[in-house]
Design a protein around this motif. Structure first.
Motif, PDB file in Angstrom:
ATOM      1  N   PHE A 274       8.200  -9.697   7.261  1.00  0.00           N
ATOM      2  CA  PHE A 274       7.782 -10.149   5.927  1.00  0.00           C
ATOM      3  C   PHE A 274       7.823  -8.979   4.948  1.00  0.00           C
ATOM      4  O   PHE A 274       7.742  -7.813   5.343  1.00  0.00           O
ATOM      5  CB  PHE A 274       6.378 -10.767   5.984  1.00  0.00           C
ATOM      6  CG  PHE A 274       5.282  -9.766   6.229  1.00  0.00           C
ATOM      7  CD1 PHE A 274       4.972  -9.358   7.502  1.00  0.00           C
ATOM      8  CD2 PHE A 274       4.566  -9.222   5.167  1.00  0.00           C
ATOM      9  CE1 PHE A 274       3.974  -8.434   7.732  1.00  0.00           C
ATOM     10  CE2 PHE A 274       3.561  -8.309   5.380  1.00  0.00           C
ATOM     11  CZ  PHE A 274       3.256  -7.906   6.672  1.00  0.00           C
ATOM     12  N   LEU A 275       7.947  -9.314   3.663  1.00  0.00           N
ATOM     13  CA  LEU A 275       8.025  -8.306   2.597  1.00  0.00           C
ATOM     14  C   LEU A 275       6.991  -8.637   1.532  1.00  0.00           C
ATOM     15  O   LEU A 275       6.848  -9.796   1.156  1.00  0.00           O
ATOM     16  CB  LEU A 275       9.389  -8.380   1.908  1.00  0.00           C
ATOM     17  CG  LEU A 275      10.605  -7.790   2.577  1.00  0.00           C
ATOM     18  CD1 LEU A 275      11.815  -8.075   1.702  1.00  0.00           C
ATOM     19  CD2 LEU A 275      10.435  -6.289   2.732  1.00  0.00           C
ATOM     20  N   ILE A 276       6.277  -7.604   1.066  1.00  0.00           N
ATOM     21  CA  ILE A 276       5.366  -7.813  -0.060  1.00  0.00           C
ATOM     22  C   ILE A 276       5.807  -6.890  -1.176  1.00  0.00           C
ATOM     23  O   ILE A 276       6.007  -5.696  -0.959  1.00  0.00           O
ATOM     24  CB  ILE A 276       3.907  -7.461   0.307  1.00  0.00           C
ATOM     25  CG1 ILE A 276       3.479  -8.199   1.563  1.00  0.00           C
ATOM     26  CG2 ILE A 276       2.964  -7.753  -0.849  1.00  0.00           C
ATOM     27  CD1 ILE A 276       2.113  -7.768   2.067  1.00  0.00           C
ATOM     28  N   GLU A 277       5.960  -7.452  -2.387  1.00  0.00           N
ATOM     29  CA  GLU A 277       6.193  -6.600  -3.548  1.00  0.00           C
ATOM     30  C   GLU A 277       4.930  -6.629  -4.388  1.00  0.00           C
ATOM     31  O   GLU A 277       4.367  -7.709  -4.631  1.00  0.00           O
ATOM     32  CB  GLU A 277       7.366  -7.127  -4.367  1.00  0.00           C
ATOM     33  CG  GLU A 277       8.598  -6.298  -4.199  1.00  0.00           C
ATOM     34  CD  GLU A 277       9.704  -6.773  -5.104  1.00  0.00           C
ATOM     35  OE1 GLU A 277       9.495  -6.710  -6.325  1.00  0.00           O
ATOM     36  OE2 GLU A 277      10.745  -7.212  -4.581  1.00  0.00           O
ATOM     37  N   GLY A 278       4.470  -5.468  -4.818  1.00  0.00           N
ATOM     38  CA  GLY A 278       3.233  -5.474  -5.601  1.00  0.00           C
ATOM     39  C   GLY A 278       3.081  -4.212  -6.414  1.00  0.00           C
ATOM     40  O   GLY A 278       3.887  -3.284  -6.325  1.00  0.00           O
ATOM     41  N   TRP A 279       2.043  -4.218  -7.243  1.00  0.00           N
ATOM     42  CA  TRP A 279       1.781  -3.080  -8.127  1.00  0.00           C
ATOM     43  C   TRP A 279       0.456  -2.433  -7.751  1.00  0.00           C
ATOM     44  O   TRP A 279      -0.527  -3.130  -7.516  1.00  0.00           O
ATOM     45  CB  TRP A 279       1.721  -3.535  -9.572  1.00  0.00           C
ATOM     46  CG  TRP A 279       3.003  -4.123 -10.044  1.00  0.00           C
ATOM     47  CD1 TRP A 279       3.361  -5.434  -9.996  1.00  0.00           C
ATOM     48  CD2 TRP A 279       4.111  -3.423 -10.600  1.00  0.00           C
ATOM     49  NE1 TRP A 279       4.612  -5.605 -10.502  1.00  0.00           N
ATOM     50  CE2 TRP A 279       5.101  -4.384 -10.891  1.00  0.00           C
ATOM     51  CE3 TRP A 279       4.360  -2.084 -10.881  1.00  0.00           C
ATOM     52  CZ2 TRP A 279       6.327  -4.035 -11.445  1.00  0.00           C
ATOM     53  CZ3 TRP A 279       5.569  -1.754 -11.444  1.00  0.00           C
ATOM     54  CH2 TRP A 279       6.545  -2.709 -11.717  1.00  0.00           C
ATOM     55  N   VAL A 280       0.473  -1.103  -7.697  1.00  0.00           N
ATOM     56  CA  VAL A 280      -0.728  -0.345  -7.350  1.00  0.00           C
ATOM     57  C   VAL A 280      -0.853   0.783  -8.373  1.00  0.00           C
ATOM     58  O   VAL A 280       0.163   1.289  -8.857  1.00  0.00           O
ATOM     59  CB  VAL A 280      -0.600   0.231  -5.927  1.00  0.00           C
ATOM     60  CG1 VAL A 280      -1.768   1.127  -5.591  1.00  0.00           C
ATOM     61  CG2 VAL A 280      -0.474  -0.870  -4.904  1.00  0.00           C
ATOM     62  N   LEU A 281      -2.090   1.153  -8.728  1.00  0.00           N
ATOM     63  CA  LEU A 281      -2.275   2.296  -9.629  1.00  0.00           C
ATOM     64  C   LEU A 281      -1.596   3.511  -9.004  1.00  0.00           C
ATOM     65  O   LEU A 281      -1.730   3.749  -7.800  1.00  0.00           O
ATOM     66  CB  LEU A 281      -3.757   2.580  -9.831  1.00  0.00           C
ATOM     67  CG  LEU A 281      -4.540   1.486 -10.570  1.00  0.00           C
ATOM     68  CD1 LEU A 281      -6.005   1.849 -10.645  1.00  0.00           C
ATOM     69  CD2 LEU A 281      -3.976   1.281 -11.958  1.00  0.00           C
ATOM     70  N   ALA A 282      -0.861   4.273  -9.836  1.00  0.00           N
ATOM     71  CA  ALA A 282      -0.021   5.336  -9.293  1.00  0.00           C
ATOM     72  C   ALA A 282      -0.806   6.317  -8.417  1.00  0.00           C
ATOM     73  O   ALA A 282      -0.307   6.800  -7.401  1.00  0.00           O
ATOM     74  CB  ALA A 282       0.657   6.081 -10.438  1.00  0.00           C
ATOM     75  N   ASP A 283      -2.072   6.579  -8.786  1.00  0.00           N
ATOM     76  CA  ASP A 283      -2.815   7.574  -8.000  1.00  0.00           C
ATOM     77  C   ASP A 283      -3.389   6.994  -6.707  1.00  0.00           C
ATOM     78  O   ASP A 283      -4.020   7.710  -5.936  1.00  0.00           O
ATOM     79  CB  ASP A 283      -3.931   8.198  -8.864  1.00  0.00           C
ATOM     80  CG  ASP A 283      -4.784   7.138  -9.516  1.00  0.00           C
ATOM     81  OD1 ASP A 283      -4.406   5.951  -9.428  1.00  0.00           O
ATOM     82  OD2 ASP A 283      -5.829   7.480 -10.096  1.00  0.00           O
ATOM     83  N   LYS A 284      -3.194   5.689  -6.464  1.00  0.00           N
ATOM     84  CA  LYS A 284      -3.737   5.095  -5.242  1.00  0.00           C
ATOM     85  C   LYS A 284      -2.649   4.874  -4.187  1.00  0.00           C
ATOM     86  O   LYS A 284      -2.946   4.400  -3.091  1.00  0.00           O
ATOM     87  CB  LYS A 284      -4.381   3.735  -5.572  1.00  0.00           C
ATOM     88  CG  LYS A 284      -5.546   3.804  -6.548  1.00  0.00           C
ATOM     89  CD  LYS A 284      -6.844   4.049  -5.789  1.00  0.00           C
ATOM     90  CE  LYS A 284      -8.024   4.306  -6.709  1.00  0.00           C
ATOM     91  NZ  LYS A 284      -8.426   3.159  -7.488  1.00  0.00           N
ATOM     92  N   VAL A 285      -1.385   5.197  -4.519  1.00  0.00           N
ATOM     93  CA  VAL A 285      -0.286   4.868  -3.616  1.00  0.00           C
ATOM     94  C   VAL A 285      -0.464   5.537  -2.255  1.00  0.00           C
ATOM     95  O   VAL A 285      -0.353   4.893  -1.208  1.00  0.00           O
ATOM     96  CB  VAL A 285       1.064   5.287  -4.238  1.00  0.00           C
ATOM     97  CG1 VAL A 285       2.183   5.108  -3.241  1.00  0.00           C
ATOM     98  CG2 VAL A 285       1.325   4.462  -5.481  1.00  0.00           C
ATOM     99  N   ALA A 286      -0.794   6.827  -2.282  1.00  0.00           N
ATOM    100  CA  ALA A 286      -0.919   7.575  -1.013  1.00  0.00           C
ATOM    101  C   ALA A 286      -2.019   6.944  -0.160  1.00  0.00           C
ATOM    102  O   ALA A 286      -1.855   6.762   1.060  1.00  0.00           O
ATOM    103  CB  ALA A 286      -1.237   9.030  -1.311  1.00  0.00           C
ATOM    104  N   GLY A 287      -3.117   6.571  -0.791  1.00  0.00           N
ATOM    105  CA  GLY A 287      -4.238   5.958  -0.057  1.00  0.00           C
ATOM    106  C   GLY A 287      -3.819   4.661   0.605  1.00  0.00           C
ATOM    107  O   GLY A 287      -4.132   4.413   1.774  1.00  0.00           O
ATOM    108  N   VAL A 288      -3.089   3.812  -0.133  1.00  0.00           N
ATOM    109  CA  VAL A 288      -2.639   2.530   0.426  1.00  0.00           C
ATOM    110  C   VAL A 288      -1.750   2.786   1.630  1.00  0.00           C
ATOM    111  O   VAL A 288      -1.891   2.156   2.689  1.00  0.00           O
ATOM    112  CB  VAL A 288      -1.859   1.725  -0.643  1.00  0.00           C
ATOM    113  CG1 VAL A 288      -1.247   0.488  -0.030  1.00  0.00           C
ATOM    114  CG2 VAL A 288      -2.766   1.343  -1.788  1.00  0.00           C
TER     115      VAL A 288
END
Lengths: 649, 85
Positions: A274-288
């Motif tokens: 499965f694939l998810i496309e989504g938006w995350v605050l730029a400074d939270k990417v590493a955490g995700v």
């Protein structure tokens, strides 16, 4: 500030057996705005996902809980949280306790409905029987005659009937009562007479014995039912207090489970992955990335995609705390787009200032400040809280301007106005130099010129951001056209509080040096505007009309001052003042009237001031300021998940 | 032969009547523009309420459209103020 928070576009891919873990982690983090997958022809074998297996079952449980909450009239928002429960314990309780609670509630509600129906029946019967209590005949006696007709009903007054008959009339019940018995042969004549006297038939209730005794029986039954209803209501209330928190927690748990179970409908899925496309605050990417790696044991692929020009990027405001309440006013208009300037901070400063310039009265400011503080203690909703904060700032600004104008409830403060005076000469003995209308109007026009110029500069920055040279030229053109017209005007006539260029030597066609320069700047501006689109030129008159529109800052404010001063003149100058000099009995009545006029007049003017000050200041932002640079239409950043209130994280 | 008292009274009367005319003109400016603004907003406002009932998101836009004609009455008010003071 002035820009939305930086977003990154994420692509998350994993095999299907990791789906549940990924969903749960994303839900818990509450930071990813998922973009719906749209199936198109070349989806490379990907389809829209199916809900997780137990979605149906959880949904039906959720519907039951919501039904019970509805019966109890419960709202999760209003409930205080006493203890947070763990999701695992609660899940066990849902299966164990919920069916019993539901059964009890259903039984109680069913019984209540039956009793209410029976109660209505008895009340209806009592209503039907009441007219018959006026005549001492058993109800059975009205029926069952072969040779006689019986008329019973309401009538305006006693009536003379020519045909042979026997009748009872009584005016002891509302709208009177009449019963007429006549042989069948005279039936039509009697009916005619009765109808002429505006007779309204009332059918005889299907009961035996005297009407009074029937009513007593029904009343007794109704009282018993009411008692039982009260008992049921108290049991429902008792259940409500006992289970409300449990139900709210269950609602939250199941809502979150349903959302998680149904979110695959927004994913792209193949047989294996499965694939998810989504938006995350730029400074939270590493955490995700890290947390997803942790929950799947590294069996997930997370990558950052390029943000294209056409991407519909969700917008999360990035404002200092003083400007955050004003985001509400922005959302009312439209949320900014991701790639344009966000004027919330400008709005947060200018709106209260405009409100203050318009209302500008320390007394009304204090009343509104007290109102915003008082209402704030009762209102818990987020939007209303923000609105009250905006109102608070506006009232403080109004107090400050009230001190500058030297105004309190239409009276003067013990000092002369520090800026322009708005005191009108109202009343027969009014003295003073009156308001400085010209100065005030020109101040308002200056504010307009400044704000419109700011709007044009912001638009030029927006165009510059997109490397659109023609757009920048057009905005500079608008600025030049406006300032050109201004210089032209200054060269033609002296205007107070504005530069005076009339003293320059004439050059051509009655214009002096300044006038020629102004005309040239204006023409250059028009050329700049035409550079982007010649159609825009039809908007040229708005340069004048929008600038003039700012004079409302003075006009609306002066009308509010006028109302306040008139109220004071009627209440004190005409009613209270003269009576205090020569005391009399009538005088006391007039003084009380004066006090009433004073209170009602100022209450009305406070409401008008709030409406006038609020609507006109916000309108100047929306119509005159925003149309210069702001487009709006951004999507709200709405991350997947909810903030848990009753559950432990 | 001109009576000086009579002349004075006539001048005073003319002045008073001029003030009255000024006030009337100011009132006309506000009344006319007020009626015009109200008439314009009447149509826009009812359409705006209908549109908001259909779709709440347009509230900001229709509020804006509703208040646009208000400029008319503001101009009237400004003209009246300039006449009076």
């Amino acid at each position: 500030m002035l820009r939305a928070k930086q977003m990154s576009r994420l692509l998350i891919a994993a095999s299907r057996d990791q789906m549940q873990a990924v969903i749960r982690e994303l839900y818990r983090q509450h930071i990813c705005h998922i973009e719906d997958f749209v199936e198109d022809g070349d989806g490379e074998g990907f389809r829209i996902g199916m809900p997780l297996a137990d979605a149906d079952e959880i949904s039906s449980k959720l519907i039951k809980i919501r039904a019970i909450k509805n019966t109890f009239g419960l709202s999760s928002e209003d409930l205080p949280v006493e203890l947070k429960r763990s999701a695992r314990d609660l899940r066990a309780l849902v299966d164990q306790d919920l069916p019993a609670i539901q059964e009890d509630v259903e039984a109680l509600v069913g019984r209540r409905q039956k009793l209410e129906a029976a109660l209505r029946e008895h009340e209806q019967r009592i209503k039907e029987l009441t007219p018959f209590t006026a005549v001492p005949i058993d109800l059975g006696m009205y029926r069952g005659y072969a040779g006689f007709s019986v008329f019973t009903g309401r009538i305006a007054g006693d009536v003379e009937i020519s045909a042979p008959h026997e009748r009872f009339f009584s005016d002891t019940v509302p709208s009177n009562f009449i019963a007429v018995i006549t042989p069948n042969d005279y039936r039509e004549e009697v009916e005619k007479d009765l109808l002429e006297a505006r007779f309204q038939a009332v059918p005889v209730p299907d009961e035996e014995g005297s009407a009074q005794s029937c009513i007593e029986t029904h009343a007794g039954e109704a009282a018993r039912i009411r008692e039982e209803l009260a008992l049921i209501q108290s049991r429902i209330t008792e259940m409500k207090t006992r289970y409300s928190e449990f139900l709210a927690a269950c609602d939250e748990l199941l809502t979150s489970e349903v959302e998680q179970a149904e979110v695959p409908l927004r994913f792209a899925t193949s047989d294996e992955s499965f694939l998810i496309e989504g938006w995350v605050l730029a400074d939270k990417v590493a955490g995700v990335r890290e947390s997803l790696d942790a929950v799947t044991g590294g069996r997930v692929f997370v990558t950052e995609l390029e943000v294209t020009e056409t991407a519909r990027v969700p917008v999360e405001y990035d404002n200092p705390s003083f400007a955050q309440p004003s985001e509400l006013l922005m959302d009312t208009y439209s949320r900014p787009k991701y790639d344009e300037l966000d004027p919330t901070a400008v709005l947060a400063i200018i709106f209260p200032v405009f409100f203050g310039i318009i209302l500008g009265d320390a007394g009304y400011g204090l009343i509104l400040l007290a109102a915003s503080w008082g209402l704030g203690r009762f209102i818990t909703s987020d939007a209303a809280g923000r609105l009250l904060t905006v109102l608070r700032n506006a009232s403080i600004s109004s107090i400050i301007f009230g001190m500058l104008y030297s105004e309190v409830l239409g009276f003067a403060l013990p000092w002369e106005p520090i800026i322009f005076s708005r005191h009108l000469n109202i009343g027969a003995h009014a003295t003073g130099h009156g308001p400085e209308i010209t100065g005030l109007l020109i101040l308002a026009v200056w504010i307009g010129i400044a704000q419109i110029s700011l709007g044009r500069v912001l638009n030029a920055i927006n165009h510059h951001h997109h490397h659109e040279v023609r757009g920048v030229a057009a905005q500079l053109g608008w600025l030049a056209a406006m300032w050109g017209i201004l210089i032209l005007l200054w060269s033609m006539a002296p205007i107070p509080y504005m530069p005076d260029l009339t003293g320059m030597a004439p050059v051509v066609a009655g214009l002096n040096g300044g006038g020629v320069a102004g005309a040239l700047i204006c023409l250059a501006g028009i050329a700049g505007i035409a550079c982007e689109s010649a159609l825009e030129l039809v908007e040229l008159p708005t340069i004048i009309s929008h600038t003039m529109s700012y004079t409302r800052l003075v006009a609306v404010g002066l009308s509010s001052v006028a109302i306040a001063m008139v109220v004071n003149y009627i209440a004190i100058g005409m009613l209270i003042g003269p009576q205090l000099e020569h005391f009399s009995a009538l005088g006391i009545v007039l003084i009380i009237m004066g006090v009433l006029v004073f209170i009602l007049g100022h209450a009305l003017n406070t409401a008008l001031g709030l409406l006038g000050g609020g609507l006109h200041s916000i309108r100047l932002q929306y119509v005159e300021f925003f149309t210069k640079f702001y487009k709006g239409g951004g999507i709200k950043f709405n991350p997947f998940g909810i903030k848990s209130k009753f559950l432990e994280d | 032969m001109v009576d000086p008292v009579m002349t004075l009274t006539t001048v005073e009367m003319v002045e008073a009547s001029q003030i009255g005319m000024k006030s009337l003109a100011a009132a006309l400016a506000v009344v006319g523009t007020g009626v015009a603004a109200a008439f314009a907003e009447y149509g826009i406002g009812s359409a705006a309420v209908g549109a908001t009932a259909e779709n709440k998101d347009v509230f900001g836009l229709v509020l804006l459209l509703t208040v646009i004609p208000e400029t008319i009455v503001i101009f009237g008010l400004v003209v009246a103020l300039l006449m009076l003071f």
